[in-house]
Every structure is written in structure tokens, then in C-alpha cells.
Design a protein around this motif. Structure first.
Motif, PDB file in Angstrom:
ATOM      1  N   ALA A  35     -32.307 -12.442 -50.353  1.00  0.00           N
ATOM      2  CA  ALA A  35     -33.329 -11.706 -49.609  1.00  0.00           C
ATOM      3  C   ALA A  35     -34.700 -12.253 -49.975  1.00  0.00           C
ATOM      4  N   ARG A  36     -35.581 -12.298 -48.994  1.00  0.00           N
ATOM      5  CA  ARG A  36     -36.967 -12.686 -49.276  1.00  0.00           C
ATOM      6  C   ARG A  36     -37.885 -11.490 -49.081  1.00  0.00           C
ATOM      7  N   CYS A  37     -39.017 -11.533 -49.776  1.00  0.00           N
ATOM      8  CA  CYS A  37     -39.910 -10.385 -49.825  1.00  0.00           C
ATOM      9  C   CYS A  37     -41.359 -10.843 -49.690  1.00  0.00           C
ATOM     10  N   ASP A  38     -42.186  -9.986 -49.119  1.00  0.00           N
ATOM     11  CA  ASP A  38     -43.573 -10.367 -48.876  1.00  0.00           C
ATOM     12  C   ASP A  38     -44.421 -10.408 -50.139  1.00  0.00           C
ATOM     13  N   VAL A  39     -44.025  -9.724 -51.201  1.00  0.00           N
ATOM     14  CA  VAL A  39     -44.819  -9.739 -52.434  1.00  0.00           C
ATOM     15  C   VAL A  39     -44.009 -10.058 -53.685  1.00  0.00           C
ATOM     16  N   ALA A  40     -42.678 -10.040 -53.601  1.00  0.00           N
ATOM     17  CA  ALA A  40     -41.863 -10.097 -54.816  1.00  0.00           C
ATOM     18  C   ALA A  40     -40.989 -11.334 -54.918  1.00  0.00           C
ATOM     19  N   GLY A  41     -41.102 -12.273 -53.987  1.00  0.00           N
ATOM     20  CA  GLY A  41     -40.351 -13.502 -54.107  1.00  0.00           C
ATOM     21  C   GLY A  41     -38.987 -13.435 -53.467  1.00  0.00           C
ATOM     22  N   VAL A  42     -37.990 -13.989 -54.162  1.00  0.00           N
ATOM     23  CA  VAL A  42     -36.623 -14.087 -53.648  1.00  0.00           C
ATOM     24  C   VAL A  42     -35.690 -13.303 -54.568  1.00  0.00           C
TER      25      VAL A  42
END
Length: 756
Positions: A35-42
Motif C-alpha cells: 500500500a502507498r500513502c500520502d504521508v507515511a510512505g509504503v
């Protein structure tokens, strides 16, 4: 400086998280999902989405965690790529990183493109792709910087001839070798996302510039050597290819609905029958690999949108010609979703589950198993989308933690506040947490204090939709809570403290417009009633902080157009350990003040401190009294490090870092009693583009005479926001903006001796 590798950070049970904007599955192992995230990386799950772990090792800059896109090699599944970036002062930054070990460690391979990991296109398709036919070919399109190709599996990159547009999706044709598509997003379609944006319009709000009035779709038949423009008009967010017909494609187009092409993308027809009426924003469309006649899509619904199904998941059983709602979901169809979601949706968990769906994928190994991701996390269905479970989004359930405090009485007890959640309490040093009660309509928490004499007494600040706030109080250990001070629009509870020499007297630092009531408040009855103290900053200050918009939206925020209470959270107010009624407060750019009579009168004590004297980034972020030496005060600055006064603020000197020109952001400061009779000091530095700093945590056990650095390379570049030390239990809990909470044990001399 000593590098202390004996102190290793352990993840607390509060993981990182944010808006989960994309999902990909391992091509060969069924349980592995990324999963990818806008503030927390992968993130990676090894159990089919039940639990998640962060994969950010080796990253050095804050924007490396702001991921706009990622990809996995179908030929060498241990090889992954990620595209990350942000904008500051109208300059875009971006990196492509490569991992050769399944995401455990990353290294930068390209900086030619700018990306906007927390920007307006974050929820759309992937802009980096691995060629399914040629193991060495990787393609990527930036938010800025044009379109690039690598022909050696991502080691080196070359820009192609496509113009510098805002790319929204990149895809190799899965069954026709050599064919590569690239879709772009128009300025006009971005404008549809914002109704009231003020001066400069949407592009000014986003610190962007015009990149094209219309969206486009390009195709290359020679792996990027030459390009042909296929379509102009709609903004292409995702392309999906029919496994039964290599000329049949479906596209999710922003505000243009789902479109179908039967000639490889040269002509397109709208396929809106059965979908929601009116203009809706679509970012995902996918074919079911087990039931090839089925396709899934979902519009990106938001809280203000009315008369929409709770979970707007649609299915087509004729190749995208006609659509129907997959299931009329209710709360009974959901399990394992956190209770805090109820506060966002008027009590309907199903409605919250349907917000901002960014991606749907079909498990290639398990029939009828679907995944969706959205604002909260990743949910799983085992029955083709009729019911969903979330396992409480374990590992990626939280977002921007802003502050942490340690209980002064009970070892191992900490309280954490964060955007989008009520406060959380741990009584075992971070191994488990429980919620303090939120209040209806309030979605986040900003500051907290635990009574030093009553373990069941909590006060904390909450933020309401519409940007109003209150102070909530619980007297029963968190079973119930009520608002005791309601604040007007634009006001926030910046910090809360109890008078250490006069238990039951509390102080609140409220920021916002001075005319609206910002200032220092006092309660003499345990938080039941409040009055504003006499503190008045210099007359030229209209707001607290003085440069509020610049500091919160430009210097410290994780996204330039979203102002949060993320600077100095719960760190710019403190009370004296040694004398009742003595307190100190700091203002970000203008000074520090001290009161010796519980806030009735105030004295300025900030002379000699580096308030923006070297750069605009020199901003005060934390103040603290010494617990061991009367008259010793500390002040922590962004860029300019930690300063100390030994005479109640009459004079100041720099304590850390000692090197000439060396910069350190005191994003978080913890001060405790060391076993040697000197102060224990722990400083955490968040990485910032403006200051050129990287993530660091340093500790001094002797009041600042010597320092050791705690290793955190395996964590990547966490945006540290708060740190607290429990000296009695020998424990430290640190929290970050998006990257989770982490703990370390044995921080005092006595604990080290016992370990030895």
C-alpha cells in the motif's frame, strides 16, 4: 558525537498512516500486498491485508514518505519502485527510489521528475510502471519534469520527448509488447475540486502553475522513443485492459466518468448507465481476473456529497457497458472498522468506509477476494464486495500524531494526540493503546494533560469540523467526557499544563486570532471553569502564532494547502517544577514570556534568542523548565537547535548543536530527571526542505555536556512531532506525523547499569 546503536527504536502499536492512495499485489505470493500513502510512505502486508508494516528504510528526506506512485517488477518481484515528492515555495521536489530486497531498504535512482505525494492527484493511477514483457524497461511520468524511461531496470533514466504535463497514469499494454500509454490531468479538472480557493485560484493554492487546459492520452509503440496523441479533453486517471480483447480498454477519467475504447484508445465512448448521476470524480476501474466479464469502479465521494450510497462500489457484468450498485451496504456488512470513523459520518460507519475510495484491486489468487483503500486504510472482502472487514487497519490506522506526554506518577503511561483521532492512552509503554472518548462532531485532538494527583483525570483539546475547538474533560479514566471550554472558529488548543506546585490549577494555550480570544487561559477548579489571563502579546501580533499561515502551511505542514495545528503542539507552555504559579510560554517568532503569579502578570524573557535572525525558518517550537535546577530554562528552535538559560531567562546561550553553521530542528523536546542529578535531554529533529535537515534523535544524560545520537535509519525520515520520557520507568515514546509511534527503553544511567 557518540552514535548509540544500543538504543534501537521499536514500533509502538500505533502505526503510521494517512490517506491510502494505492494498492499492488505481489505477482507470485498470494498474501503479500503493498500500500502507498500520502504521508507515511509504503506499507506491506504479509497476511493478505490483515496487518501492515512500514517499508521506509534508507530514506532521508521528509518528502520521500509522500508517495504518489509505486510499482513492482513482474519479472523480479523483490524489485520495487516508489515516486515521492512535494512542493515548497512553488518549487517541486521529487525522487524515484528503488528497492532490491522487497522494500526493506531503498536508494534514490532519479531526481529528474517532481512528484506531489500529498497533492491533488495522489488518489489516482500509478505514474510509474514496469514493462511486463521487458525486464529492464521502467517508465515514469512526473507531476513536473516530463516523462522518463529507464532501460536498465531503473538504474539510469532518460527523458522522452513528451511535454511537461501533469501525468495521472502510466501503463504498459499487458498483452501487446512495446506499447506504452501515458495519461495527463488538466488544470480545469483540478479546478473542479475546489469551490472557494481565494486569490490565485486553485493553482495558486497548490503552489502550481498551468500545465494544460485539457487532459491527454498518449501512446508509444516503441517503448517511449516516439509518441502519438490519441485523445484530448478528458483527464485520464487509470487505464484497465481487457484480458479477452487486447483492443478493449476502460478508463477512469476525472469528472468524465468511466469510458470505453474498442480500438486501443483511439476513440472513446461514455459508459455511465447505472452510475451516479451528475459529474463524479472517478479514479479507479479494474477487471475481475476470475470473472472476466466483471469490472469494478467507485466514484470518489466526500462527506459533503448527499444522496449517495454509503459504499459507492459499482459492478459491470458486460465489459463496462452497464453498471449497477454492487450492494446496498449497511453497518451490518462491516466488521473490524474502528469506532472513531463514526465521528466523521454522523454515526454511519458504512458511510465513512465509502469516503474517498482511491483504489480497488482483485486478488489474483483468491476468487471473490477484493481489496479497497481509502482515507482510513485498507479493507478486505471475501464475497465479491458484499461485506468488508478491516482488522482495525492494524499497522496503518493512524495519521498525523502531534504530541505525546508522559504521566508523572504511573510508569509506562503516555497520552498521544493526533489529527483525525481523539487522544489515545497507553499504560504499558506503547505496546497497547485505548481511546479517550471523542465528542460528536470533533475529529481530532491537539493537546492533553494528565493530572499529577488523580490518575483518572484528563483534559484534552479537540478539533471540530468547521475549525472550531474545545477543551474536553474526563474524570472517570476515559469512560466519559464532556466539553468544559468551547472555542470559536479558528481557535485551537495549542497546549495544556497543570501547575506542578498547585495541583488542580490548569493552563491552556489557545492559538488563533487575538480578537477572537487567542491567549492563555486558566482554571483553578480542575478544569471545570476557565478564564483568560492577562497575557497580551505585542500589539502588532494579530494572531498566535504571528506568522501562522506561513509557519503551519509552508514551513511545517505535510501539505501546503492544508493548515493544521502541527507546529509546537503541546510544547510552547510549561510550568515550573520548583515553584507554584510559575509558568512560561513561547510565541513562534516574537519571544518568550514568564509569569510568577499564575498568569496575572507577565515578563518578556526572550532577549538574545535566535528569533529569525539567521533565516525565516528560525522559529521557536518548544519551551521547558528544568526539573533539577531552579532557574534553568530551555528553548528549542527550528533550524537553530536548543538554547539554555541558567538565570530565569535573563540571558541565553546555545546548547546544541555546537558546530558552526550546523542546523538542527528541535521538533520535539523531552526533559527529565537524570540519575546523575543533571537533566536528561532528548531532542528529535524532523527533516525539512527549508532547513536542509534530516531526521535525527539525540540524547544528553548530563544536562547537555555530552551527546549521543540514536540510530533511526531503518525508520526512514520520520517527521518527529513529539517525544516524552518516563524516567521512573526508563522509557521514551516518540510520535511522528504519518510515520507512527516508536519506543525505546532504558534511558537513564541506573537502567544502563542494570542492563550491564
Amino acid at each position: 558525537m557518540n552514535k548509540n546503536i544500543a538504543h534501537v527504536w521499536t514500533p509502538a502499536s500505533l502505526g503510521g498512516g494517512g490517506y491510502i492512495t494505492g494498492l499492488i499485489q505481489h505477482p507470485a505470493i498470494s498474501g503479500i500486498v503493498y500500500a502507498r500513502c500520502d504521508v507515511a510512505g509504503v506499507f506491506r502486508s504479509s497476511d493478505g491485508g490483515e496487518t501492515w508494516e512500514t517499508l521506509n528504510g534508507g530514506l532521508t528526506k521528509a518528502y520521500h514518505h509522500q508517495v504518489q506512485s509505486f510499482a513492482i517488477s513482474p519479472h523480479h518481484p523483490e524489485v520495487l519502485f516508489r515516486c515521492s515528492g512535494e512542493v515548497r515555495s512553488r518549487k517541486f521536489y521529487g525522487s524515484v527510489h528503488k528497492s532490491a530486497d522487497g522494500g526493506h531498504s531503498w536508494r534514490e535512482v532519479c531526481t529528474g521528475m517532481g512528484f506531489y505525494g500529498n497533492g491533488p492527484t495522489r488518489m489516482y493511477g500509478e505514474v510509474i510502471a514496469a514493462d511486463p514483457h521487458h525486464p529492464d524497461i521502467i517508465a515514469a511520468g512526473g507531476y513536473t519534469g516530463g516523462f522518463w524511461i529507464s532501460r536498465d531496470e531503473g538504474e539510469t533514466w532518460r527523458r522522452t520527448g513528451l511535454p511537461e504535463e501533469r501525468f495521472g497514469c502510466v501503463a504498459f499494454h499487458p498483452s501487446v509488447p512495446g506499447v506504452l500509454y501515458a495519461g495527463t490531468i488538466s488544470d480545469d479538472d483540478l479546478n473542479m475540486d475546489y469551490v472557494e480557493v481565494g486569490e490565485g485560484g486553485v493553482l495558486g493554492l497548490l503552489q502550481d502553475q498551468p500545465r494544460g487546459r485539457s487532459g491527454k492520452l498518449y501512446v508509444s509503440s516503441d517503448l517511449g522513443e516516439s509518441w502519438e496523441l490519441l485523445q484530448e479533453g478528458a483527464s485520464f486517471a487509470e487505464l484497465s485492459f481487457d484480458s479477452l480483447d487486447d483492443q478493449h480498454l476502460l478508463a477512469a477519467t476525472i469528472w468524465g466518468g468511466i469510458r470505453s475504447s474498442t480500438d486501443g484508445g483511439r476513440t472513446w465512448a461514455s459508459t455511465e448507465e447505472g452510475l451516479l448521476p451528475g459529474r463524479q470524480r472517478y479514479g479507479t476501474v479494474v477487471q475481475d481476473c476470475h470473472h472476466t466479464e466483471r469490472w469494478y469502479t467507485a466514484p470518489d465521494l466526500r462527506p459533503h456529497m448527499k444522496e449517495c450510497p454509503p459504499i459507492p462500489l459499482y459492478v459491470s457484468c458486460d465489459g463496462g457497458g452497464h453498471w449497477q450498485l454492487l450492494h446496498p451496504h449497511s453497518d451490518e456488512d462491516l466488521s473490524g472498522f474502528p469506532a472513531y470513523m463514526d465521528h466523521f459520518s454522523g454515526g454511519s460507519r458504512a458511510a465513512a468506509t465509502g469516503w474517498a475510495i482511491s483504489k480497488i484491486i482483485v486478488d489474483r489468487f483468491s476468487k471473490d477476494r477484493l481489496y479497497l483503500c481509502n482515507w482510513y486504510g485498507v479493507a478486505i472482502s471475501e464475497d465479491g464486495g458484499k461485506s468488508w472487514r478491516a482488522n482495525h487497519f492494524r499497522g496503518l490506522e493512524t495519521t498525523c500524531m502531534e504530541a505525546v506526554i508522559a504521566d508523572t506518577v504511573q510508569p509506562g503511561k503516555f497520552c498521544v494526540t493526533m489529527a483525525d483521532h481523539p487522544p489515545k492512552i497507553t499504560e504499558d509503554g506503547g505496546q497497547t493503546f485505548r481511546n479517550l472518548p471523542g465528542l460528536d462532531g470533533y475529529s481530532g485532538s491537539t493537546a492533553a494533560v494528565m493530572s499529577g494527583t488523580d490518575s483518572k483525570h484528563y483534559l484534552y483539546g479537540l478539533v471540530r469540523h468547521g475549525r472550531t475547538a474545545c477543551i474536553a474533560r474526563s474524570r472517570d479514566g476515559g469512560d466519559s467526557a464532556a466539553a468544559v471550554l468551547s472555542l470559536g472558529p479558528g481557535l485551537f488548543v495549542q497546549a495544556l499544563r497543570e501547575d506542578r506546585g498547585n495541583p488542580g490549577t490548569f493552563y491552556a494555550y489557545v492559538d488563533g486570532e487575538m480578537a477572537a480570544g487567542a491567549g492563555i487561559y486558566r482554571s483553578r477548579d480542575g478544569g471545570e471553569s476557565w478564564e483568560q489571563t492577562s497575557f497580551r502579546p505585542p500589539s502588532h501580533l494579530a494572531t498566535l502564532p504571528h506568522q501562522k499561515k506561513w509557519i503551519e502551511a509552508e514551513l511545517l505542514s505535510v501539505v501546503v494547502y492544508q493548515v493544521k495545528n502541527a507546529c509546537g503542539a503541546n510544547q510552547l507552555l510549561d510550568t515550573d517544577y520548583n515553584q507554584a504559579g510559575h509558568l512560561m510560554l513561547g510565541e513562534w517568532t516574537e519571544g518568550i514570556w514568564r509569569s510568577e503569579d499564575s498568569g496575572d502578570t507577565w515578563q518578556s524573557i526572550g532577549t538574545g534568542l535566535p528569533f529569525q535572525y539567521s533565516s525565516p525558518s528560525s522559529v521557536l517550537n518548544a519551551v521547558a523548565f528544568s526539573p533539577t535546577h531552579a532557574g534553568t530554562l530551555y528553548a528549542g528552535f527550528i533550524s537553530e537547535g536548543l538554547w539554555r538559560s541558567g538565570d530565569n531567562g535573563q540571558s541565553w546561550s546555545k546548547l546544541f548543536p555546537a558546530g558552526e553553521g550546523e542546523r538542527f530542528n528541535v521538533s520535539a523536546l523531552a526533559v527529565g530527571k537524570g540519575n546523575s542529578g543533571k537533566d536528561l535531554l532528548i531532542l528529535a529533529c524532523e527533516p525539512m526542505v527549508r532547513t536542509g535537515t534530516e531526521a535525527r534523535v539525540v540524547c544528553s544524560r548530563d544536562g547537555g555536556l555530552s551527546w549521543e545520537e540514536w540510530e533511526n535509519l531503518s525508520l526512514g525520515a520520520p517527521r518527529w512531532k513529539g517525544i516524552a520520557v518516563d524516567c521512573a520507568g526508563g522509557q521514551v515514546l516518540a510520535v511522528s506525523c504519518g510515520n507512527g509511534a516508536f519506543r525505546i527503553s532504558a534511558v537513564t544511567d541506573r537502567d544502563k547499569q542494570q542492563q550491564g
